[in-house]
Design a protein around this motif. Structure first.
Motif, short mmCIF file in Angstrom:
data_model
loop_
_atom_site.label_atom_id
_atom_site.label_comp_id
_atom_site.label_asym_id
_atom_site.label_seq_id
_atom_site.Cartn_x
_atom_site.Cartn_y
_atom_site.Cartn_z
N ALA A 1 -10.33 36.58 51.22
CA ALA A 1 -11.59 37.10 50.68
C ALA A 1 -11.43 38.58 50.32
O ALA A 1 -10.78 39.34 51.03
N GLN A 2 -12.05 38.98 49.22
CA GLN A 2 -11.99 40.37 48.78
C GLN A 2 -13.10 41.16 49.45
O GLN A 2 -14.22 40.68 49.58
N ILE A 3 -12.76 42.36 49.90
CA ILE A 3 -13.72 43.19 50.62
C ILE A 3 -14.19 44.34 49.73
O ILE A 3 -13.39 45.06 49.14
N PHE B 1 -23.29 42.10 54.62
CA PHE B 1 -23.89 42.58 55.86
C PHE B 1 -23.75 44.09 55.95
O PHE B 1 -22.95 44.69 55.24
N GLU B 2 -24.56 44.68 56.81
CA GLU B 2 -24.49 46.12 57.06
C GLU B 2 -23.68 46.31 58.33
O GLU B 2 -23.81 45.53 59.28
N VAL B 3 -22.86 47.32 58.35
CA VAL B 3 -22.10 47.61 59.56
C VAL B 3 -22.32 49.07 59.93
O VAL B 3 -22.41 49.93 59.06
N LEU B 4 -22.48 49.33 61.21
CA LEU B 4 -22.65 50.70 61.68
C LEU B 4 -21.34 51.14 62.32
O LEU B 4 -20.89 50.56 63.30
N VAL B 5 -20.72 52.13 61.71
CA VAL B 5 -19.43 52.62 62.19
C VAL B 5 -19.64 53.83 63.09
O VAL B 5 -20.31 54.78 62.72
N THR B 6 -19.09 53.75 64.30
CA THR B 6 -19.18 54.86 65.25
C THR B 6 -17.87 55.64 65.21
O THR B 6 -16.80 55.05 65.35
N THR C 1 -15.62 45.28 65.28
CA THR C 1 -15.01 44.03 64.84
C THR C 1 -16.10 43.09 64.37
O THR C 1 -17.10 42.91 65.06
N TYR C 2 -15.91 42.53 63.20
CA TYR C 2 -16.88 41.58 62.67
C TYR C 2 -16.18 40.24 62.47
O TYR C 2 -15.15 40.17 61.81
N LYS C 3 -16.74 39.19 63.08
CA LYS C 3 -16.16 37.86 62.93
C LYS C 3 -17.13 36.98 62.16
O LYS C 3 -18.34 37.07 62.35
N GLY C 4 -16.59 36.14 61.31
CA GLY C 4 -17.48 35.26 60.56
C GLY C 4 -16.74 34.25 59.72
O GLY C 4 -15.52 34.30 59.58
N GLU C 5 -17.51 33.32 59.18
CA GLU C 5 -16.99 32.29 58.28
C GLU C 5 -17.80 32.37 57.00
O GLU C 5 -19.03 32.41 57.06
N LYS D 1 -22.44 49.20 53.62
CA LYS D 1 -22.71 47.85 53.14
C LYS D 1 -21.37 47.17 52.88
O LYS D 1 -20.54 47.69 52.14
N VAL D 2 -21.17 46.03 53.52
CA VAL D 2 -19.93 45.27 53.36
C VAL D 2 -20.25 44.00 52.57
O VAL D 2 -21.22 43.31 52.85
#
Length: 84
Positions: free
Chosen positions: A21-23, A64-69, A75-79, A51-52
């Protein structure tokens, strides 16, 4: 200075199928999942909200949105869902 800004960076690890998958981060293409899913492979990002978006042929786009500290790895896991 460079060291100052680097300290404000965190990172993101993606464990998502399909691995090709392309990010896109905040609308910019950064590579494929396979490049950022290992213990020493992660995507460096500035601290804050991003925004990812993931795209792959035959799959519905995933967003999805990710909050980077700073100084930490999220780590984001998904299908991704196959297009029927």
């Amino acid at each position: 200075s460079v060291s100052e800004s680097h300290r404000d960076n965190g990172s993101l690890r993606l464990k998502i199928n399909p691995r090709n998958a392309q990010i896109y981060i905040d609308g910019f293409y950064v590579g494929v999942v396979d490049s950022y899913d290992g213990a020493f492979q992660k995507l460096g990002l500035e601290g804050g909200s991003h925004k990812v978006e993931l795209k792959a042929d035959g799959y519905e786009p995933l967003q999805f949105e990710v909050l980077v500290t700073p100084g930490e790895t999220a780590t984001y896991k998904g299908e991704m869902k196959r297009i029927q």
